[in-house]
Write a protein that holds these residues in place. Structure first.
Motif, PDB file in Angstrom:
ATOM      1  N   PRO A 185       0.803  -1.238   0.000  1.00 44.98           N
ATOM      2  CA  PRO A 185       0.000   0.000   0.000  1.00 44.98           C
ATOM      3  C   PRO A 185       0.830   1.280   0.000  1.00 44.98           C
ATOM      4  CG  PRO A 185      -0.432  -1.310   1.978  1.00 44.98           C
ATOM      5  CD  PRO A 185       0.420  -2.137   1.107  1.00 44.98           C
ATOM      6  N   MET A 252      12.476  -8.327  -9.130  1.00 40.76           N
ATOM      7  CA  MET A 252      13.063  -8.163  -7.805  1.00 40.76           C
ATOM      8  C   MET A 252      14.361  -7.362  -7.885  1.00 40.76           C
ATOM      9  SD  MET A 252      14.199 -10.942  -5.029  1.00 40.76           S
ATOM     10  CE  MET A 252      12.577 -11.387  -4.502  1.00 40.76           C
ATOM     11  N   TYR A 448     -10.668   8.905   6.732  1.00 40.14           N
ATOM     12  CA  TYR A 448      -9.379   9.370   7.254  1.00 40.14           C
ATOM     13  C   TYR A 448      -9.518  10.693   7.995  1.00 40.14           C
ATOM     14  CZ  TYR A 448      -6.658   5.621   5.173  1.00 40.14           C
ATOM     15  OH  TYR A 448      -6.122   4.389   4.883  1.00 40.14           O
TER      16      TYR A 448
HETATM   17  P1  NAD Z   1       4.495  -4.199   2.412  1.00 39.39           P
HETATM   18  O1  NAD Z   1       5.271  -5.128   3.235  1.00 39.39           O
HETATM   19  O2  NAD Z   1       3.012  -4.216   2.519  1.00 39.39           O
HETATM   20  O3  NAD Z   1       4.857  -4.380   0.881  1.00 39.39           O
HETATM   21  C1  NAD Z   1       6.185  -4.403   0.419  1.00 39.39           C
HETATM   22  C2  NAD Z   1       6.240  -4.994  -0.981  1.00 39.39           C
HETATM   23  O4  NAD Z   1       7.567  -4.891  -1.465  1.00 39.39           O
HETATM   24  C3  NAD Z   1       5.870  -6.469  -1.021  1.00 39.39           C
HETATM   25  O5  NAD Z   1       4.777  -6.649  -1.908  1.00 39.39           O
HETATM   26  C4  NAD Z   1       7.153  -7.158  -1.491  1.00 39.39           C
HETATM   27  O6  NAD Z   1       6.898  -8.247  -2.355  1.00 39.39           O
HETATM   28  C5  NAD Z   1       7.870  -6.034  -2.229  1.00 39.39           C
HETATM   29  N1  NAD Z   1       9.333  -6.224  -2.266  1.00 39.39           N
HETATM   30  C6  NAD Z   1      10.160  -6.577  -1.249  1.00 39.39           C
HETATM   31  N2  NAD Z   1      11.440  -6.614  -1.661  1.00 39.39           N
HETATM   32  C7  NAD Z   1      11.458  -6.272  -2.975  1.00 39.39           C
HETATM   33  C8  NAD Z   1      12.472  -6.127  -3.945  1.00 39.39           C
HETATM   34  N3  NAD Z   1      13.752  -6.333  -3.656  1.00 39.39           N
HETATM   35  N4  NAD Z   1      12.139  -5.767  -5.186  1.00 39.39           N
HETATM   36  C9  NAD Z   1      10.836  -5.535  -5.497  1.00 39.39           C
HETATM   37  N5  NAD Z   1       9.811  -5.652  -4.626  1.00 39.39           N
HETATM   38  C10 NAD Z   1      10.108  -6.023  -3.371  1.00 39.39           C
HETATM   39  O7  NAD Z   1       5.100  -2.734   2.758  1.00 39.39           O
HETATM   40  P2  NAD Z   1       4.425  -1.307   2.858  1.00 39.39           P
HETATM   41  O8  NAD Z   1       3.605  -0.995   1.678  1.00 39.39           O
HETATM   42  O9  NAD Z   1       5.539  -0.392   3.205  1.00 39.39           O
HETATM   43  O10 NAD Z   1       3.479  -1.431   4.118  1.00 39.39           O
HETATM   44  C11 NAD Z   1       3.964  -1.722   5.416  1.00 39.39           C
HETATM   45  C12 NAD Z   1       2.794  -1.960   6.347  1.00 39.39           C
HETATM   46  O11 NAD Z   1       2.042  -0.759   6.512  1.00 39.39           O
HETATM   47  C13 NAD Z   1       1.834  -3.012   5.825  1.00 39.39           C
HETATM   48  O12 NAD Z   1       1.364  -3.785   6.888  1.00 39.39           O
HETATM   49  C14 NAD Z   1       0.705  -2.209   5.264  1.00 39.39           C
HETATM   50  O13 NAD Z   1      -0.531  -2.890   5.350  1.00 39.39           O
HETATM   51  C15 NAD Z   1       0.707  -0.962   6.124  1.00 39.39           C
HETATM   52  N6  NAD Z   1       0.206   0.163   5.312  1.00 39.39           N
HETATM   53  C16 NAD Z   1      -1.124   0.243   5.123  1.00 39.39           C
HETATM   54  C17 NAD Z   1      -1.641   1.243   4.311  1.00 39.39           C
HETATM   55  C18 NAD Z   1      -3.115   1.309   4.088  1.00 39.39           C
HETATM   56  O14 NAD Z   1      -3.849   0.576   4.717  1.00 39.39           O
HETATM   57  N7  NAD Z   1      -3.601   2.183   3.222  1.00 39.39           N
HETATM   58  C19 NAD Z   1      -0.777   2.146   3.690  1.00 39.39           C
HETATM   59  C20 NAD Z   1       0.601   2.013   3.887  1.00 39.39           C
HETATM   60  C21 NAD Z   1       1.078   1.003   4.704  1.00 39.39           C
END
Ligand code: NAD
Ligand code: FAD
Length: 478
Positions: A185, A252, A448
């Motif tokens: 996200p 990746m 929000y």
């Molecule tokens: P995430 O962990 O949800 O997603 C990270 C993504 O990066 C994954 O899909 C992974 O496959 C990818 N990834 C990892 N290493 C990679 C690489 N070397 N190359 C390419 N892709 C790679 O991280 P986030 O988006 O930062 O979110 C962190 C947390 O915060 C989550 O729990 C999320 O639900 C929460 N969050 C929620 C919202 C929302 O509800 N709107 C918004 C932001 C964050």
């Protein structure tokens, strides 16, 4: 109440680390009269992270989503002490937290220790880089206010540098290539906000960039937003296509240099290839990693030996292998996603738990006094009267001790995807509603807004939205 009231020796000292979603929700619920409460955080404000992606483009000014911790604390019944400092080490055996003032201005003392009877760890998480070379040196993260300001500055720097006299075409293309790594996200919301910035303002203000400005979202898995339902993943991907945001799935990143990323791409036939992709701005959003202060505590506790992603806690959020140490939010592993929703509910649960614990202790003390009074009482009538009181207090105590374990109630997942569209998986009765589009976007905005910390935040965010609609986002580079 005075902010730095001296500790009351008859009360336990409760130290709370962090001023994020977990710790602040706890503080909101906590009856601070029951404990000597000390809050330690390098940030003297609470940050409403769900609107942070909007700060990267100036749609929302960062101060609109910050709430000073001093304002939160001054409304508490009893004084709470706040130290703007980082917890550098927790010594569990000694029941001491070592703290350090890492701000620019330091006094004669900038390192000291804070003893605790009870400790709540709500320090959140760090940005994951998986040790991939070059990430820390070359990319921007999106977690704190400073990160959003940095991104805002760099977007404009890339654009103005691309417009520099006689810039080569290849270099213009590189500078205007905005790459986001991580299709969770954070990455999706940032890409959506940036494309809005381009469509609403940049294209009009700086038309010479319009043919070369390009956003690419790089994701290692086969699709983005893996936590959302399939229908919403498809909707997001088709919206990105309309918006001309390129999604590079099954890609990746393995290495980052100052101008390129090198990624392993899985082709449709399953074969793999290494590709070099030039970028101007690189935003790294690949999720969470454990903070060093937490990792150090985990190393002190044999019960944490199996854990990799954070502090294992029991159903009352007590850190496994400890007594009187609790963890909330992104630094705790309690089988829930690391979200604000979870952290907020965990913090509120601990607030209620501590209020109940204090009440139980007060009742136990009263019972002790009553039983002393009963032994000293003269005459059956007086003794029976005290006995009745004892029974009543015992009943209250039993009721009070019946607080159940933490139970998370999932309200749903929401994310903004750009073009005034949002996606939502909402829990409704016992089912789930998946929706995407403009109505969901209006729901996203109102949800929000209602979740913002204070009326002041709500007003400021609304004013920012109106300002951007009337005058466009500010493209000056600070
Ligand atoms: P995430 O962990 O949800 O997603 C990270 C993504 O990066 C994954 O899909 C992974 O496959 C990818 N990834 C990892 N290493 C990679 C690489 N070397 N190359 C390419 N892709 C790679 O991280 P986030 O988006 O930062 O979110 C962190 C947390 O915060 C989550 O729990 C999320 O639900 C929460 N969050 C929620 C919202 C929302 O509800 N709107 C918004 C932001 C964050
Ligand atoms: P945080 O809120 O990160 O707070 C940690 C606190 O600890 C901070 O005050 C920090 O300064 C302090 N700290 C750090 N190190 C130390 C130390 N050594 N000693 C003392 N204090 C320390 N979740 C949702 O549910 N919905 C969303 O829409 C959403 N959007 C997001 C958008 C973005 C851009 C990001 C980055 C995250 C988003 N999240 C969202 C996730 C959510 O922000 C986190 O899950 C949540 O902040 C976790 O709360 P926390 O209290 O554990 O940590």
């Amino acid at each position: 109440p005075p902010d730095q009231s001296p500790p009351d020796p008859s009360k336990k000292t409760l130290v709370i680390l962090g001023t994020g979603w977990g710790s602040v929700s706890l503080l909101k619920k906590l009856d601070t009269e029951n404990y000597n409460v000390i809050v330690v955080s390098p940030r003297n404000y609470f940050l409403f992270t769900p609107l942070l992606p909007s700060c990267t483009t100036g749609l929302i000014e960062h101060r609109s989503i910050m709430e000073p911790i001093r304002n939160i604390l001054r409304h508490k019944k009893a004084g709470v002490t706040f130290y703007e400092a980082e917890a550098t080490k927790i010594d569990y055996e000694k029941r001491v937290v070592y703290i350090s003032d890492d701000s620019e201005i330091k006094g004669d003392i900038s390192h000291t220790e804070v003893p605790f009877d009870m400790l709540v760890i709500g320090v959140g998480a760090e940005n994951a880089t998986f040790g991939i070379p070059g990430v820390r040196e070359n990319s921007c993260f999106l977690k704190e206010v400073g990160d959003a300001q940095n991104i805002r500055k760099r977007i404009m720097d890339c654009i103005e540098t691309a417009c520099f006299k006689d810039q080569t075409e290849e270099e213009v293309k590189r500078l205007l290539h905005m790459v986001v790594v991580g299709g969770g996200p954070t990455g999706v919301e940032f890409a959506g906000e940036l494309q809005d910035f381009f469509n609403d303002d940049l294209k009009k203000w700086i038309p010479e960039i319009k043919d070369n400005f390009q956003i690419t979202l790089v994701e290692a898995l086969p699709n983005v937003l893996p936590m959302f339902s399939k229908q919403l993943i498809d909707y997001t991907e088709s919206t990105f296509k309309e918006e001309a945001i390129t999604i590079r799935a099954k890609t990746m990143v393995k290495e980052v240099t100052d101008k390129h990323i090198r990624a392993e791409v899985t082709n449709p036939d399953g074969s793999k290839a290494i590709e070099t992709i030039p970028y101007g701005l690189l935003v790294w959003a690949t999720g969470n990693a454990v903070r060093s202060v937490v990792r150090d505590l985990m190393n002190q506790l044999p019960a944490q030996a199996e854990s990799r992603r954070g502090l294992l806690v029991n159903e009352y959020l007590v850190v496994n292998g400890t007594e009187n140490v609790w963890a909330v939010g992104d630094c705790a592993i309690a089988n829930y996603a690391p979200t604000a929703q979870v952290a907020g509910q965990e913090g509120a649960f601990l607030g209620r738990l501590f209020n109940t614990m204090a009440k139980s202790e007060a009742l136990e003390k009263e019972l002790e006094n009553l039983s002393d009074a009963q032994s000293a009482a003269k005459g059956d009538e007086a003794r029976n009267q005290i006995l009745d009181e004892i029974r009543e207090r015992q009943k209250q105590l039993r009721r009070n001790k019946q607080i159940g374990p933490f139970q998370y109630s999932h309200q749903g997942s929401l994310a903004y995807i750009g073009k005034e569209r949002a996606v939502a998986d909402i829990s409704w009765l016992s089912g789930n509603i998946a929706s995407g589009g403009t109505m969901t976007y209006l729901f996203w905005r109102s949800a929000y807004l209602s979740m913002c910390f204070s009326t002041r935040n709500r007003v400021l965010v609304c004013v920012d939205w109106v300002k951007a609609r009337l005058f466009g986002r500010d493209v000056s580079r600070e």
